[in-house]
Write a protein that holds these residues in place. Structure first.
Motif, PDB file in Angstrom:
ATOM      1  N   TRP A 260       0.839  -1.165   0.000  1.00 15.30           N
ATOM      2  CA  TRP A 260       0.000   0.000   0.000  1.00 15.30           C
ATOM      3  C   TRP A 260       0.875   1.216   0.000  1.00 15.30           C
ATOM      4  CZ3 TRP A 260      -2.881   3.763   2.884  1.00 15.30           C
ATOM      5  CH2 TRP A 260      -4.205   3.864   2.473  1.00 15.30           C
ATOM      6  N   GLU A 261       0.810   2.000  -1.049  1.00 15.24           N
ATOM      7  CA  GLU A 261       1.522   3.281  -1.040  1.00 15.24           C
ATOM      8  C   GLU A 261       0.497   4.381  -0.885  1.00 15.24           C
ATOM      9  OE1 GLU A 261       4.580   4.728  -3.138  1.00 15.24           O
ATOM     10  OE2 GLU A 261       5.931   3.071  -2.763  1.00 15.24           O
ATOM     11  N   HIS A 262       0.750   5.271   0.078  1.00 11.90           N
ATOM     12  CA  HIS A 262      -0.285   6.243   0.428  1.00 11.90           C
ATOM     13  C   HIS A 262      -0.602   7.232  -0.679  1.00 11.90           C
ATOM     14  CE1 HIS A 262       0.877   4.950   4.539  1.00 11.90           C
ATOM     15  NE2 HIS A 262      -0.411   4.879   4.602  1.00 11.90           N
ATOM     16  N   TRP A 263       0.357   7.474  -1.563  1.00  7.62           N
ATOM     17  CA  TRP A 263       0.095   8.479  -2.586  1.00  7.62           C
ATOM     18  C   TRP A 263      -0.738   7.930  -3.727  1.00  7.62           C
ATOM     19  CZ3 TRP A 263       1.480  12.138   0.258  1.00  7.62           C
ATOM     20  CH2 TRP A 263       2.659  12.087   0.983  1.00  7.62           C
TER      21      TRP A 263
ATOM     22  N   ALA B  38       3.281  12.005  -5.514  1.00 10.68           N
ATOM     23  CA  ALA B  38       2.651  10.772  -5.993  1.00 10.68           C
ATOM     24  C   ALA B  38       3.525  10.107  -7.048  1.00 10.68           C
ATOM     25  CB  ALA B  38       1.264  11.060  -6.564  1.00 10.68           C
TER      26      ALA B  38
ATOM     27  N   GLU C 275       5.907   7.122  -2.112  1.00 12.30           N
ATOM     28  CA  GLU C 275       6.118   7.306  -0.679  1.00 12.30           C
ATOM     29  C   GLU C 275       7.511   6.821  -0.243  1.00 12.30           C
ATOM     30  OE1 GLU C 275       3.413   5.018   1.633  1.00 12.30           O
ATOM     31  OE2 GLU C 275       4.094   5.837   3.547  1.00 12.30           O
TER      32      GLU C 275
ATOM     33  N   PRO D  62      -1.348  14.690  -3.055  1.00 12.11           N
ATOM     34  CA  PRO D  62      -0.488  13.872  -3.925  1.00 12.11           C
ATOM     35  C   PRO D  62       0.217  14.680  -5.013  1.00 12.11           C
ATOM     36  CG  PRO D  62      -2.634  12.830  -3.632  1.00 12.11           C
ATOM     37  CD  PRO D  62      -2.734  14.179  -3.007  1.00 12.11           C
TER      38      PRO D  62
ATOM     39  N   SER E 169      -1.177  11.096   2.559  1.00 10.02           N
ATOM     40  CA  SER E 169      -1.869  11.969   1.628  1.00 10.02           C
ATOM     41  C   SER E 169      -3.001  12.718   2.336  1.00 10.02           C
ATOM     42  CB  SER E 169      -2.434  11.099   0.501  1.00 10.02           C
ATOM     43  OG  SER E 169      -3.222  11.854  -0.361  1.00 10.02           O
TER      44      SER E 169
END
Lengths: 320, 320
Positions: free
Chosen positions: A314-317, B9, B13, B101, B133
């Motif tokens: 899971w990448e937050h961006w 983004a 991250e 992002p 984000s």
């Protein structure tokens, strides 16, 4: 916003801080609680474990999916879990809280109630914080912990031949998310697992006492987080699916949604189980179950000896 | 957002966290830095001072008024100042960072550069954090500190007859804000004071060593923050205007804008000077100057013995 409309702006910052701190019972580790420039917290080991995680409305939680109390519990839980993953005992949390001025004060007090409930479950108090205005609710929690004279259990100590084990649930939060995304609200077990994890905090210090060589909090998914241990320890990690118990409940939800519950177990995040490696032949501490083994460097994270097809974290961006 | 558009983004991250942590030099107090579930920080006293302050874009800073580096410095400074106000020596900061992002990665790295610059000025490192984000930039910083075997200096120990003193600038940030609001960018001295305070961190431990009976970080304005000491200590506090040096620079800005510089000194926030009370007849530590006296309970905070007409502080929910 008038003084009596029930919003945080109407209530006022100082009155709201009073409302969310008054009558709270601090544990003995809180030597000086909220109300001064800073808190003073016991750090008997002479070292303090410290971690910060931020939860953002619409990104990490939705108030139409979770109650404010569940959101508060989750914000504290994800941080206490990080402390436990170092093998440390949590000692306190501090809260940075931002919300729109027209947020009902009731929502804020319920979030704080949830924070206090989870802090109490973790044996700590909320010793300080800050409340400010923002366009959306942002909750930043810092948790501190004490190592009780043990060395921290990092991600870098796993050795080939070690046993790979976990404590806590896997795949439940992902199953709950799948249910919620379909517009359902049950089965409540998996849905509540998504709304708020229940990390096994004491399992962290217990693993450290038992000689765990590495440990991590599973926030982004089992395979993704094992990847961090593999990289930091320069080892491979192989998960044995025959050792993974997929509960009847997850199987039922998988069948109902036409989804593979194994994928939830291997790649689902937000359960905040702990994964750790232990010396071979040692007995695992209570609550821990073997799920695989540490293998030679270079092989990465594998499932039954092979690369897993649905990997990912899971990448937050990224937009999901 | 493509992988090479320079946004957070696009950068990702993990790559961004790498970019803002790589090559940083941690001080000796950081026993285990970023990259694991939590940091481990020295707490030699056996107690740890802890505080959290949140800065929100558009509320606490504007990127058209301040450079990203100044914003980063400010976010760290306001927290280290709270640690100093307890009489403690800062040991580390942790950062919770939220941004849209599409924020340029360059803005984030510049904010982080500012954080590191101010952390270094305070003798500490950035030992951990989280990046997520959100719709606007929200920076939550937690600072920890060590009491070095002294008792914390709280707000509650002032006694009638004590000397009231301050260390650091008063009114400069408020004058800078007045300048910026008129659309000007100079004089740069006051404008930079608004963009980023320069709290006198060592003055906190020095005041504690000198026997300060109470202390507070002036974030909301001298009179407003003295009100917290008056309430917590159950005393009155009288500020003597004859003891307040109003610098030539503030007088010039006041004349240029048709404003009363004394009001900035008495009610302006965000300078993060320290105010403290000391036993009478003791010599003040270097850098501290007497500005008044602790008076009998019930008289509140007065200026030359009288209530001040322009009182007031800063509540975050109010729209200014």
């Amino acid at each position: 916003m008038s003084p009596d409309d029930g919003s945080v702006a109407g209530t006022g910052e100082f009155a709201l801080i009073q409302a969310v701190t008054n009558g709270r019972r601090q544990p003995a580790t809180t030597l000086l609680g909220p109300g001064d420039d800073a808190a003073v917290v016991a750090a008997p080991d002479g070292r303090v474990v410290a971690t910060t995680d931020v939860l953002v409305q619409g990104v990490h939680f939705r108030l139409d999916w979770s109650s404010p109390e569940q959101v508060g519990r989750k914000a504290v839980a994800v941080n206490l879990s990080d402390v436990a993953a170092m093998g440390a005992k949590p000692t306190t949390v501090l809260v940075g809280f931002a919300c729109p001025p027209d947020t009902p004060a009731q929502v804020v007090t319920e979030i704080m109630n949830g924070m206090w409930a989870e802090a109490t479950r973790g044996g700590v108090g909320v010793s300080g914080g800050d409340m400010v205005s923002a366009d959306q609710i942002v909750i930043s929690v810092t948790a501190l912990g004490d190592l009780e004279d043990r060395e921290p259990v990092t991600r870098s100590g796993a050795r080939p031949g070690d046993v790979l084990a976990v404590c806590g649930r896997l795949g439940w939060a992902a199953a709950g998310l799948a249910v919620l995304r379909r517009g359902f609200r049950s089965p409540v077990g998996v849905v509540n697992a998504q709304r708020c994890p229940e990390p096994p905090y004491p399992a962290g210090p217990q693993a450290a006492l038992a000689g765990a060589t590495s440990m991590i909090d599973i926030s982004d998914g089992l395979l993704a987080d094992l990847g961090h241990i593999a990289a930091a320890s320069d080892v491979g990690l192989d998960v044995h699916t025959t050792d993974l118990e997929i509960s009847t409940r997850l199987q039922e939800v998988g069948t109902a949604l036409g989804a593979d519950p194994l994928r939830w177990v291997l790649t689902g995040g937000e359960d905040h189980a702990l994964a750790a490696t232990f010396p071979p032949f040692d007995e695992l501490p209570e609550g821990w179950r073997r799920i695989g083994a540490v293998t030679m460097p270079g092989s990465g994270v594998t499932v039954d000896g092979k690369e897993y097809g649905h990997e990912g974290g899971w990448e937050h961006w990224q937009q999901h």
